[in-house]
Scaffold this motif. Structure first.
Motif, PDB file in Angstrom:
ATOM      1  N   ASN A   7       0.949  -1.116  -0.489  1.00 57.28           N
ATOM      2  CA  ASN A   7       0.411  -0.214  -0.419  1.00 57.28           C
ATOM      3  C   ASN A   7       0.978   1.934   0.343  1.00 57.28           C
ATOM      4  O   ASN A   7       0.553   2.360   0.684  1.00 57.28           O
ATOM      5  CB  ASN A   7      -1.007   0.243   1.022  1.00 57.28           C
ATOM      6  CG  ASN A   7      -1.681  -1.280   1.325  1.00 57.28           C
ATOM      7  OD1 ASN A   7      -2.259  -1.798   1.415  1.00 57.28           O
ATOM      8  ND2 ASN A   7      -2.821  -0.682   0.520  1.00 57.28           N
TER       9      ASN A   7
ATOM     10  N   ALA B 209      -5.829   2.893   1.103  1.00 60.06           N
ATOM     11  CA  ALA B 209      -6.209   2.347   2.291  1.00 60.06           C
ATOM     12  C   ALA B 209      -7.110   2.771   2.751  1.00 60.06           C
ATOM     13  O   ALA B 209      -6.666   4.343   3.105  1.00 60.06           O
ATOM     14  CB  ALA B 209      -6.178   1.745   2.691  1.00 60.06           C
ATOM     15  N   SER B 210      -8.618   2.367   3.185  1.00 58.36           N
ATOM     16  CA  SER B 210      -8.972   3.629   4.602  1.00 58.36           C
ATOM     17  C   SER B 210      -9.451   4.339   3.943  1.00 58.36           C
ATOM     18  O   SER B 210     -10.036   4.828   3.023  1.00 58.36           O
ATOM     19  CB  SER B 210      -7.964   3.934   5.597  1.00 58.36           C
ATOM     20  OG  SER B 210      -9.169   4.491   6.819  1.00 58.36           O
ATOM     21  N   GLN B 211      -9.262   6.069   4.105  1.00 60.69           N
ATOM     22  CA  GLN B 211     -10.154   6.806   3.303  1.00 60.69           C
ATOM     23  C   GLN B 211      -9.537   7.271   1.674  1.00 60.69           C
ATOM     24  O   GLN B 211      -9.336   8.037   1.637  1.00 60.69           O
ATOM     25  CB  GLN B 211     -10.169   8.124   4.584  1.00 60.69           C
ATOM     26  CG  GLN B 211     -11.620   8.261   4.958  1.00 60.69           C
ATOM     27  CD  GLN B 211     -10.936   7.318   6.063  1.00 60.69           C
ATOM     28  OE1 GLN B 211     -10.199   6.536   7.057  1.00 60.69           O
ATOM     29  NE2 GLN B 211     -12.449   6.007   6.336  1.00 60.69           N
ATOM     30  N   ARG B 212      -7.962   7.126   2.000  1.00 59.70           N
ATOM     31  CA  ARG B 212      -7.301   6.509   0.447  1.00 59.70           C
ATOM     32  C   ARG B 212      -7.858   6.065  -0.452  1.00 59.70           C
ATOM     33  O   ARG B 212      -7.744   5.584  -0.271  1.00 59.70           O
ATOM     34  CB  ARG B 212      -5.594   7.049   1.241  1.00 59.70           C
ATOM     35  CG  ARG B 212      -4.676   6.965  -0.474  1.00 59.70           C
ATOM     36  CD  ARG B 212      -3.335   7.204   0.444  1.00 59.70           C
ATOM     37  NE  ARG B 212      -2.737   5.897   1.097  1.00 59.70           N
ATOM     38  CZ  ARG B 212      -2.493   4.632   0.088  1.00 59.70           C
ATOM     39  NH1 ARG B 212      -2.817   5.011  -0.862  1.00 59.70           N
ATOM     40  NH2 ARG B 212      -1.828   3.828   0.572  1.00 59.70           N
ATOM     41  N   SER B 213      -7.924   6.983  -1.404  1.00 54.95           N
ATOM     42  CA  SER B 213      -8.602   6.332  -2.883  1.00 54.95           C
ATOM     43  C   SER B 213      -7.391   5.543  -3.370  1.00 54.95           C
ATOM     44  O   SER B 213      -5.981   6.127  -3.073  1.00 54.95           O
ATOM     45  CB  SER B 213      -9.188   7.403  -3.322  1.00 54.95           C
ATOM     46  OG  SER B 213     -10.508   7.910  -3.288  1.00 54.95           O
TER      47      SER B 213
ATOM     48  N   SER C 238     -19.102   2.035  -0.716  1.00 55.40           N
ATOM     49  CA  SER C 238     -17.618   2.553  -0.312  1.00 55.40           C
ATOM     50  C   SER C 238     -18.031   2.896   1.042  1.00 55.40           C
ATOM     51  O   SER C 238     -18.095   4.482   0.718  1.00 55.40           O
ATOM     52  CB  SER C 238     -17.399   3.322  -1.126  1.00 55.40           C
ATOM     53  OG  SER C 238     -15.750   3.037  -1.255  1.00 55.40           O
ATOM     54  N   HIS C 239     -17.787   2.447   2.293  1.00 51.35           N
ATOM     55  CA  HIS C 239     -17.537   2.787   3.264  1.00 51.35           C
ATOM     56  C   HIS C 239     -16.354   3.358   3.455  1.00 51.35           C
ATOM     57  O   HIS C 239     -16.330   4.226   3.882  1.00 51.35           O
ATOM     58  CB  HIS C 239     -17.689   2.198   4.570  1.00 51.35           C
ATOM     59  CG  HIS C 239     -18.750   1.446   4.337  1.00 51.35           C
ATOM     60  ND1 HIS C 239     -20.357   1.890   4.467  1.00 51.35           N
ATOM     61  CD2 HIS C 239     -19.316   0.311   4.134  1.00 51.35           C
ATOM     62  CE1 HIS C 239     -21.558   1.473   5.034  1.00 51.35           C
ATOM     63  NE2 HIS C 239     -20.963  -0.230   4.333  1.00 51.35           N
ATOM     64  N   ASN C 240     -15.443   2.750   2.901  1.00 52.00           N
ATOM     65  CA  ASN C 240     -13.477   3.496   2.799  1.00 52.00           C
ATOM     66  C   ASN C 240     -13.561   3.005   1.721  1.00 52.00           C
ATOM     67  O   ASN C 240     -13.955   1.826   1.269  1.00 52.00           O
ATOM     68  CB  ASN C 240     -12.876   4.220   3.834  1.00 52.00           C
ATOM     69  CG  ASN C 240     -13.081   2.986   4.706  1.00 52.00           C
ATOM     70  OD1 ASN C 240     -12.753   2.027   4.160  1.00 52.00           O
ATOM     71  ND2 ASN C 240     -13.415   2.690   6.125  1.00 52.00           N
TER      72      ASN C 240
ATOM     73  N   SER D 262     -11.591   0.656   2.112  1.00 53.94           N
ATOM     74  CA  SER D 262     -10.963  -0.472   2.698  1.00 53.94           C
ATOM     75  C   SER D 262     -12.178  -1.687   2.670  1.00 53.94           C
ATOM     76  O   SER D 262     -11.693  -3.067   3.163  1.00 53.94           O
ATOM     77  CB  SER D 262     -10.053  -0.626   3.643  1.00 53.94           C
ATOM     78  OG  SER D 262      -8.692   0.327   3.497  1.00 53.94           O
ATOM     79  N   VAL D 263     -13.138  -0.730   2.921  1.00 53.73           N
ATOM     80  CA  VAL D 263     -14.486  -1.788   3.267  1.00 53.73           C
ATOM     81  C   VAL D 263     -15.654  -0.706   2.857  1.00 53.73           C
ATOM     82  O   VAL D 263     -16.022  -0.213   2.328  1.00 53.73           O
ATOM     83  CB  VAL D 263     -14.562  -1.364   4.590  1.00 53.73           C
ATOM     84  CG1 VAL D 263     -16.137  -2.221   4.890  1.00 53.73           C
ATOM     85  CG2 VAL D 263     -14.283  -1.826   5.769  1.00 53.73           C
TER      86      VAL D 263
ATOM     87  N   HIS E 207     -14.093  -6.262   3.035  1.00 53.71           N
ATOM     88  CA  HIS E 207     -12.951  -5.967   3.230  1.00 53.71           C
ATOM     89  C   HIS E 207     -11.689  -6.461   2.271  1.00 53.71           C
ATOM     90  O   HIS E 207     -10.937  -7.306   2.344  1.00 53.71           O
ATOM     91  CB  HIS E 207     -12.486  -6.276   4.649  1.00 53.71           C
ATOM     92  CG  HIS E 207     -12.971  -5.878   5.719  1.00 53.71           C
ATOM     93  ND1 HIS E 207     -13.015  -5.594   6.802  1.00 53.71           N
ATOM     94  CD2 HIS E 207     -14.293  -6.631   6.534  1.00 53.71           C
ATOM     95  CE1 HIS E 207     -13.970  -5.318   7.494  1.00 53.71           C
ATOM     96  NE2 HIS E 207     -14.425  -6.685   7.296  1.00 53.71           N
TER      97      HIS E 207
END
Length: 340
Positions: free
Chosen positions: A20, A96-100, A245-247, A249-250, A272
């Motif tokens: 990542n 990952a997470s909030q990063r597209s 898309s929650h973020n 990653s999820v 996930h």
């Protein structure tokens, strides 16, 4: 299942920073070969179909590596043309997470983008074929590929081959106006259309009422999208995966399908994500297998949702899940417990 399926498009070298990392920090890249139509062919081969991938590859080690990669998974390469100067590639920074995630293409003047009609003997290719799959990516590569794609779907219709098309709008490849002009002609020969809300809106201006950015997906609104595509192009069936898309990653993941009378929705999965690339292609491959094997609409969406959710647990473009593994999830619990 010895039913002949043909897919046509570009396979590329994908370069991804490990673990990542961002482009600006990495000093190495993992090499993966893949592309929408090649991904579908691999899924079809996994399920026992007689899958052929059609493209044009340069006569150099990278072209050969790409050919070897699909061949190793049982895809037949008899109709792949050789020539041209380069294999297309793209760089993919995994979010990952909030990063597209972020994609940078380097595919201009690739062998397939500069291929000509006489590189492909469609009469031979469609002999004894039952299904042909294309996407909106291939005609977006060049004006030549727009012409060849249109020629191919016309020829498939002559041979009474079922044609599926994933709209797959790519704003980095062409404009909405270009997409509408070309894909309107392609769709005249399509039997099964795969189009998520964004693809339908960007290509044909058909809105679902979903807010993709906020993750507010209007599933019932998608039925209206499908009905408009059926009315406009006289296709037999419209389907898609729908991603909440929650973020990065999820995601929540569900598949829908509509044939003008029955509208069906799959089990919803919380995914996930390990690698989201190829998730939609895995649904397309599962849909093709399901329809050729006689599954009804509900069975098709359940198999398609399971296959495409599972793919996103696997690094790379290809779905390496077997028929038995997908069916086990489609027909039972998806707990992810260790198998002993």
């Amino acid at each position: 299942m010895s039913k002949k399926v043909v897919t046509f498009g570009e396979i590329m070298m994908r370069l991804t920073p490990p673990e990542n990392q961002r482009f600006i920090q990495t000093d190495e890249f993992n090499v993966i070969y893949g592309g929408g139509e090649a991904n579908v062919a691999v899924s079809c081969a996994n399920y026992g179909l007689d899958a052929y991938f059609v493209t044009k590859l340069p006569e150099n080690p990278f072209g050969q590596a790409a050919l070897n990669e699909v061949r190793r998974y049982g895809v037949k390469t008899d109709y792949i043309a050789r020539g041209g100067k380069r294999l297309g590639k793209y760089f993919c920074e995994s979010g990952a997470s909030q990063r597209s995630s972020n994609v940078i293409y380097d595919r201009a003047h690739s062998a397939i983008a500069e291929a000509n009609s006489d590189d492909f003997n469609w009469d031979e290719i469609f002999s004894e074929a039952e299904w042909y799959h294309v996407t909106g990516i291939t005609p977006a590569l060049s004006e030549k590929m727009s012409e060849v794609t249109i020629e191919s779907v016309k020829k498939a219709q002559e041979y009474d081959v079922t044609v599926s098309c994933d709209l797959n709008f790519r704003s980095k490849l062409w404009s909405q106006e270009e997409a509408k002009r070309v894909m309107s002609e392609v769709m005249e020969y399509v039997d099964v259309c795969i189009a998520n809300e964004e693809d339908a809106e960007m290509t044909f201006g058909i809105e679902s009422g979903s807010d993709i950015e906020s993750g507010d997906i209007n599933i019932e609104g998608y039925k209206d999208v499908a009905q408009q595509l059926i009315d406009r192009f006289d296709v037999d069936m419209v389907g898609s995966h729908l991603r909440v898309s929650h973020n990065a990653s999820v995601n929540d993941w569900v598949v829908v399908l509509y044939d003008g009378e029955e509208f069906v929705k799959s089990t919803e999965y919380r995914v996930h994500i390990v690698d989201r690339v190829g998730g939609g292609d895995s649904f397309a491959g599962a849909l093709i297998y399901s329809q050729l094997s006689g599954k009804d609409l509900q069975e098709t969406v359940e198999f398609g949702a399971a296959a495409s959710a599972l793919k996103q647990s696997i690094p790379g473009d290809f779905n390496h899940m077997t028929l038995e593994e997908v069916e086990a999830i489609a027909e039972g619990p998806a707990s992810g417990r260790v198998k002993r």
